[in-house]
Design an enzyme around this catalytic site. Structure first.
Site, short mmCIF file in Angstrom:
data_model
loop_
_atom_site.label_atom_id
_atom_site.label_comp_id
_atom_site.label_asym_id
_atom_site.label_seq_id
_atom_site.Cartn_x
_atom_site.Cartn_y
_atom_site.Cartn_z
CG ASP A 302 -48.70 -50.49 37.30
OD1 ASP A 302 -48.15 -51.09 37.10
OD2 ASP A 302 -50.42 -50.73 37.76
CD GLU A 336 -50.52 -55.06 33.35
OE1 GLU A 336 -49.94 -55.58 33.74
OE2 GLU A 336 -50.12 -53.46 33.23
CD GLU A 337 -51.49 -51.46 33.86
OE1 GLU A 337 -52.47 -51.03 34.64
OE2 GLU A 337 -50.55 -50.68 34.59
CG ASP A 364 -46.90 -54.84 36.31
OD1 ASP A 364 -46.75 -53.65 37.12
OD2 ASP A 364 -47.43 -55.11 35.85
#
Length: 449
Positions: A302, A336-337, A364
């Protein structure tokens, strides 16, 4: 990883080979489904070439080896960190050396949060040191920590019913795991809901169907007008244990210490590379994954894997000497996180040209063995996708499922276009249609009629 890569590159290329421009309904002349089906079938040799190169040829395991080198060299890549920026610079150079076109960095501002030292110790009814992971953007505790009694609940509804008991306590959520999309709301919203009823901190059972005493982390969100309280995830085992204790009437007391800090936004970049289309270069098929990760792992799954199969998709097409009529654009997102921050800023920069985006894809969901595509759109469009997927029959990856979404592509999904019906398509690498007239099956091939 190679079969997931194969699905990704196969669909990317087969849906970008066709010529054509985005056109509206009143401009469309009819083509029969049989004509479309025959054209898709004509790409059989291309599909076989992709299969042979990715699965059996010199590109076998290349994406894995590329990924291993990056994660071993850089390690974790949290938003705002020097390691993330190092990874971005490395990937910028990698894409240039790979011979991709128009390789560049697009600047964005991203959050910078650091967890610091953290601990949680149960003081009553017995001493027990707990494994925790603070949640992204959480504030810290005072240096001496927060020591308070615990209120265990299994849902937001139970919290509301027991609101008078929550004031001054640490709320522990022991919510059952249903699925990720439903259960993750406790991680994202748990601190806000606890703060609304006067809690001083919240601890959330990790959002997982399985645990080996392994807490998870992820983003959480505060709400304007609601006090900010520290929040962290605990293990499934500890959440269940405290639930049992509470059911027996035991008084539970925890001392929570968190050194988490939020810093001013940092400079970062989305990383871009292309294979420019031969006939319609202004039209874009976008493939993507994110380079950032959390700080407690290498981010290989991830989302290093997703980022690297996205890159490999373009590499394979380039290696085969294929030149699609539309531009294939690779974007490696940053932050993104933290809620798709880099992708949102990319969308803001490029949304004026949304009608030129034929596909937006994101990988993802984990680089596991793929089984097909997730698709949301008209039934006519689904029929076309099913025909495209039939070209991957040699590796038994042909299913077309319903529904799908992705943090970095949801902005495109949600945008739509007024006055015209829109359709969405998401694959196991989250393949999303963002054009205007997706109820017309001919549009899937982007033909100029």
């Amino acid at each position: 990883m190679k079969f997931l890569l194969l699905t990704f590159v196969g669909v990317v290329h087969l849906l970008s080979l066709s010529s054509g421009k985005t056109i509206y309904k009143n401009d469309i002349s009819q083509r029969t489904f049989q004509e479309i089906k025959e054209e898709i079938a004509s790409y059989g040799d291309v599909a076989k070439a992709i299969i042979n190169l990715a699965v059996y040829g010199k590109a076998q395991n290349r994406s894995y080896e590329r990924l291993a080198l990056l994660v071993d060299t850089v390690g974790p890549r949290p938003s705002g960190s020097k390691s993330l920026e190092k990874a971005i610079q490395i990937m910028h150079q990698n894409l240039q050396e790979d011979g991709l076109e128009n390789v560049h960095l697009e600047p964005v501002k991203i959050p910078h949060w650091e967890r610091g030292e953290e601990s949680a110790v149960m003081l009553e009814p017995r001493i027990h040191k707990m494994a925790i992971l603070g949640l992204g953007s959480s504030i810290g505790t005072p240096p001496e920590g927060i020591t308070a009694e615990v209120l265990v609940v299994t849902s937001f509804e139970e919290l509301q019913r027991r609101a008078p008991e929550a004031r001054g306590k640490i709320v522990v959520y022991n919510q059952p795991y249903v699925n990720y999309s439903k259960t993750v709301q406790y991680r994202v919203q748990g601190s806000v809901e606890a703060a609304k009823v006067g809690a001083v901190a919240s601890l959330i059972r990790s959002v997982a169907s399985f645990s080996i005493y392994s807490p998870h982390t992820g983003i959480q969100e505060y709400q304007d007008g609601v006090p900010k309280i520290p929040t962290a995830c605990i293990t499934v085992e500890d959440a269940e244990m405290m639930s049992r204790m509470a059911s027996r009437g035991n008084r539970i007391v925890i001392q929570l210490k968190m050194g988490a800090k939020n810093y001013p936004d940092a400079d970062s970049f989305n990383t871009v590379g292309e294979i420019i289309g031969s006939k319609y270069p202004e039209q874009v098929v976008l493939v993507s994954g994110h380079l950032d990760s959390w700080d407690v792992g290498q981010g290989a799954m991830d989302d290093g894997g997703g980022a690297f199969i996205s890159w490999e998709a373009l590499s394979l097409i380039k290696d085969l000497g294929l030149r699609p009529k539309r531009t294939l654009r690779l974007v490696l997102w940053t932050a993104e996180e933290q809620g798709g921050i880099g992708a949102f800023q990319y969308y803001q920069l490029h949304k004026a040209n949304i009608s030129n985006y034929s596909l937006v894809m994101e990988s993802d969901l984990g680089t596991f063995l793929p089984s097909g595509l997730q698709f949301t759109g008209s039934e006519k469009a689904r029929t076309i996708v099913e025909e495209v997927m039939s070209l991957l029959q040699p590796v038994n990856i042909t299913q077309v499922f319903r529904a799908g979404e992705g943090t970095d592509i949801n902005f495109w999904i949600q945008a739509g276009v007024p006055e015209f019906p829109s359709g969405l398509c998401v694959c196991d690498c989250q393949l999303t249609w963002t054009d205007l007239v997706m109820d017309d099956p001919q549009f899937l091939l982007g033909k100029s009629w």
